[in-house]
Design an enzyme around this catalytic site. Structure first.
Site, short mmCIF file in Angstrom:
data_model
loop_
_atom_site.label_atom_id
_atom_site.label_comp_id
_atom_site.label_asym_id
_atom_site.label_seq_id
_atom_site.Cartn_x
_atom_site.Cartn_y
_atom_site.Cartn_z
N GLU A 163 -41.83 7.05 -1.57
CA GLU A 163 -42.13 5.77 -0.91
C GLU A 163 -43.62 5.66 -0.64
O GLU A 163 -44.21 4.57 -0.76
CB GLU A 163 -41.33 5.67 0.39
CG GLU A 163 -41.27 4.28 0.96
CD GLU A 163 -40.23 4.18 2.08
OE1 GLU A 163 -39.02 4.17 1.78
OE2 GLU A 163 -40.62 4.13 3.25
N GLU A 166 -45.27 4.76 -3.79
CA GLU A 166 -44.95 3.35 -4.09
C GLU A 166 -45.84 2.43 -3.25
O GLU A 166 -46.40 1.45 -3.76
CB GLU A 166 -43.47 3.09 -3.79
CG GLU A 166 -42.99 1.72 -4.21
CD GLU A 166 -41.53 1.48 -3.80
OE1 GLU A 166 -40.88 2.38 -3.24
OE2 GLU A 166 -41.05 0.34 -4.05
N CYS A 183 -34.65 2.95 4.16
CA CYS A 183 -33.84 4.11 4.57
C CYS A 183 -32.59 3.71 5.33
O CYS A 183 -31.59 4.41 5.33
CB CYS A 183 -34.63 5.02 5.50
SG CYS A 183 -36.18 5.56 4.84
N SER A 203 -38.81 -1.34 -0.40
CA SER A 203 -39.11 -0.19 -1.26
C SER A 203 -37.90 0.04 -2.17
O SER A 203 -36.76 -0.14 -1.74
CB SER A 203 -39.34 1.05 -0.39
OG SER A 203 -39.17 2.21 -1.16
N LYS A 242 -23.74 4.38 7.08
CA LYS A 242 -23.91 5.32 5.97
C LYS A 242 -22.61 5.46 5.18
O LYS A 242 -22.63 5.80 4.00
CB LYS A 242 -24.38 6.68 6.49
CG LYS A 242 -25.83 6.67 6.97
CD LYS A 242 -26.81 6.66 5.80
CE LYS A 242 -28.25 6.53 6.24
NZ LYS A 242 -29.16 6.32 5.10
N GLU A 245 -22.92 2.68 2.81
CA GLU A 245 -23.96 2.95 1.81
C GLU A 245 -23.48 3.89 0.72
O GLU A 245 -23.71 3.66 -0.47
CB GLU A 245 -25.20 3.54 2.49
CG GLU A 245 -26.36 3.76 1.54
CD GLU A 245 -27.55 4.45 2.21
OE1 GLU A 245 -27.36 5.31 3.08
OE2 GLU A 245 -28.68 4.12 1.83
N GLU A 250 -23.76 1.37 -7.04
CA GLU A 250 -24.91 1.93 -7.75
C GLU A 250 -25.30 3.33 -7.28
O GLU A 250 -26.16 3.96 -7.88
CB GLU A 250 -26.11 0.98 -7.63
CG GLU A 250 -26.63 0.75 -6.22
CD GLU A 250 -25.90 -0.33 -5.43
OE1 GLU A 250 -24.76 -0.69 -5.80
OE2 GLU A 250 -26.45 -0.79 -4.42
N CYS A 387 -32.34 6.19 14.54
CA CYS A 387 -31.06 6.88 14.30
C CYS A 387 -30.54 7.66 15.50
O CYS A 387 -29.34 7.90 15.61
CB CYS A 387 -31.20 7.83 13.12
SG CYS A 387 -31.89 7.04 11.66
#
Lengths: 465, 196
Positions: A163, A166, A183, A203, A242, A245, A250, A387
């Site tokens: 990241e 990037e 994230c 990102s 999560k 996710e 993908e 978190c």
């Protein structure tokens, strides 16, 4: 594993309609009249689990409800011997599946733990807020018969490499700025739902959890000489989203799911109790190498501002080729909903913003849409303190202790960072080795294949019109 | 002097209560140190036994709890003197309670409930009394009376605001308050005089 399941639920038999969940929901996904059971709009819901944390409507426990309790535990995916009260708002559990696979000697079981687990797990065993237990956690996971005790923190270091590179590329070219972190899955789902036209600003990095999963079934499989399809990859997360996710279509590598199952901090605690492990008296044990070795930068991902701080520590040195003068970046630490700063990095004045709590992000998105957002880099975390305050973290009995608990968990995260020998991601020897032996370079071909992703337009037609 | 210093008590406003049961949970949390209950829900290994109860009707919800009555009909009904006034609070000495239900029947507010006794996270068994369970005779659980004690033994270290009972402190809509009748009465008396 596929999640047709919306993951966050409100039990209509237990909900009293107090609507405290609606007050805490950052995306207005909880619908209903006061005094009546509430429902969740699964489309809007970002699965952050803040409603699960605040709900106090519990099932009274008496002889006549004992059988009902067993049914509800089963429905909720919890272990049958869980003793704690059942609340109206809850998240789907996956611990039964993990328990079954752990008992199967033919599977190669790999586990990773998010940065925020080691600062809160001990609360489930009665230890004070902010008790730091990475060593006991690793020991407990080993006794649960995981074959490899790896760590999301290692992948957080990888995230910084990818990241950070990037961001430098985008700042140099002036393209697709500001760049948002990716994230936090609840933030990503929210962006996909309400601002699909701005997704190129995120990102392209997968989250550390998914990066770790991808590396376990490629680099890790090679190191251990195991077929990727034989690896069962479990992630312990402070976050209920999560679970969503890891089920995204993908999020697979060479035909294998990167993360097979996500369990929360609370679920891990219930499994440790179920197996009769005396957590408090466990010795401190190390994580396995190399995918379990992390820097201080990797460990601060668990708090709001942590990704930003970790990225600046590395970005500064990659751009200037000089040591960053101060490792503790107080200007991104804090608890306000939005914090902004300007960081002088060589010739560049990097403008950054940190958003803690999803309710603050819509104003930022509006500015990006109209082209007036002045920042280069924006960290967004859906939960109020990052978190450490996630929906899968230990739930408090007393609302009045929430602030103290979050402060103590945050202090523990920073304490953990300050005690690490290596505090910058790019100086983690196992990260250097990973790039040398396997990935090549950040944003290279292998990285692109394993560690980067695309986002999905989740807007409804009526919302688009 | 023949006037008394009436005991303080907790009372709720039905118009404010949203029925969230945070008060019940807080009450349980602060009374169960001896059962290993700490901050996290995960430390709970016994049923939630509150000392106040949120009741629901068609039109309102409201927590009901002990009024700390000056003449304590519960204490009058107790045959073993397990209920006493201590520092202005009516307290049940649980170790002396024989579970006779006299106090619960005598209470005009339904503020006393009988539940099993727990210690160290386990049910406290009877010394002698047994009952048949699955064709075997086992010792019954000891049952005792529970009621609000204004959190008199609470440790107020962690973020607690003075000596306010836990239910008052956690209520998200400030529906509960600790009433001091002497000051309340003199305040209303003064207010009434001002209106004359």
């Amino acid at each position: 594993m596929s999640y047709k399941d919306p993951i966050i639920h409100i039990d209509e038999q237990l909900c009293t309609g107090c609507r405290r969940c609606a007050a805490v929901c950052p995306v207005d996904a909880i619908i209903g009249e006061p005094g009546h059971p509430q429902t969740i709009d699964a489309h809007r819901c970002v699965v952050c689990g803040q409603c699960v944390q605040i709900c106090t409507a519990y099932a009274a426990d008496n002889e006549s409800t004992t059988a009902l309790r067993a049914v509800k535990l089963q429905e909720r995916g919890q272990l049958p011997n869980v003793r704690e009260p059942l609340f109206a708002a809850y998240s789907s559990g996956d611990i039964q599946k993990v328990k079954a696979v752990l008992a199967d000697p033919k599977r190669f079981k790999v586990v990773q733990c998010a940065p925020a687990i080691r600062v809160s797990l001990a609360e489930e065993f009665g230890l004070p807020f902010g008790t730091l237990t990475p060593g006991k956690m690793a020991a407990a996971l080993r006794r649960l018969k995981f074959d490899r005790i790896y760590d999301t923190n290692f992948a957080a270091d990888v995230t910084i490499m990818e990241e950070g590179s990037e961001l430098i590329g985008r700042v140099m070219s002036g393209e697709r700025l500001p760049m948002f972190t990716s994230c936090c899955p609840a933030w990503v789902k929210h962006a996909e739902t309400v601002a699909p036209e701005l997704l190129e600003h995120l990102s392209s990095c997968k989250s550390p959890m998914q990066m770790a999963g991808a590396l376990f079934k490629t680099y890790g499989a090679e190191l251990d000489g195991i077929a990727p399809s034989d690896i069962f990859s479990v992630a312990v997360m402070p976050c209920t989203c999560k679970k969503f996710e890891c089920s995204r279509e993908e999020m697979s590598v060479n035909g294998c799911r990167e993360v097979d199952v996500v369990i929360t901090t609370r679920e891990l605690a219930s499994l440790i109790k179920d197996q009769g492990i005396d957590f408090i008296h466990l010795p401190d044990e190390p994580f396995d190498s190399p995918l379990g070795k992390y820097s201080g930068a990797g460990s601060i991902f668990g708090v709001t501002g942590g990704v930003m701080e970790a990225a600046i520590r590395t970005g500064y040195e990659l751009i200037t080729h000089e040591q960053i003068p101060n490792l503790q970046l107080d200007f991104v630490r804090g608890e306000e909903g939005i914090r902004t700063a300007e960081v002088q990095i060589g010739e560049l004045e990097l403008k950054v913003a940190v958003v803690a709590g999803l309710k603050y992000v819509d104003a930022v998105l509006a500015k990006v849409a109209e082209g007036t957002c002045p920042y280069h880099f924006i960290e967004v975390m859906a939960c109020p303190e990052g978190c450490v305050s996630g929906g899968g973290q230990p739930k408090l009995l007393l609302e009045t202790q929430r602030k103290i608990a979050y402060q103590a968990r945050k202090s523990a995260v920073y304490r953990h960072d300050s005690h690490q020998k290596v505090r910058k991601s790019h100086e983690n020897p196992d990260i250097i080795k990973l790039y040398k032996d396997f990935l090549g370079e950040p944003l290279g071909h292998t990285s692109h294949h394993l560690l980067h992703t695309k986002f999905v337009d989740r807007s409804l037609k009526e919302e688009m019109s | 002097m023949n006037n008394v210093q009436p005991s303080p008590f907790v009372i709720a406003e039905a118009g404010k209560c949203i029925g969230c049961k945070a008060c019940e949970l807080a009450c349980f949390a602060v009374h169960n140190d001896h059962n290993g209950v700490v901050a996290a829900v995960g430390t709970v290994t016994v049923p939630v036994i509150p000392r106040l109860h949120v009741i629901r009707t068609e039109s309102f919800t409201l927590p009901v709890q002990c009024r700390q009555c000056e003449n304590a009909p519960c204490a009058e009904a107790c045959p073993v003197q397990a209920i006493r006034r201590e520092e202005g609070t009516i307290v049940i000495h649980e170790e002396s309670c024989i579970g006779c239900k006299g106090c619960a029947m005598a209470c005009p507010f339904g503020a006393i409930s009988l539940y099993k006794a727990y210690s160290n996270g386990k049910v406290v068994p009877q010394i002698q009394l047994k009952e048949r369970q699955h064709s075997a005779m086992v010792r019954s659980a000891k049952v005792i009376a529970y009621k609000c004690d204004l959190c008199r033994t609470r440790d107020h270290k962690d973020g607690a605001m003075g000596n306010v009972p836990a239910c008052v402190e956690v209520c998200p809509v400030e529906a509960l308050s600790l009433v001091h009748p002497d000051t309340s009465v003199s305040r209303s008396r003064t207010a009434a005089a001002m209106r004359l």
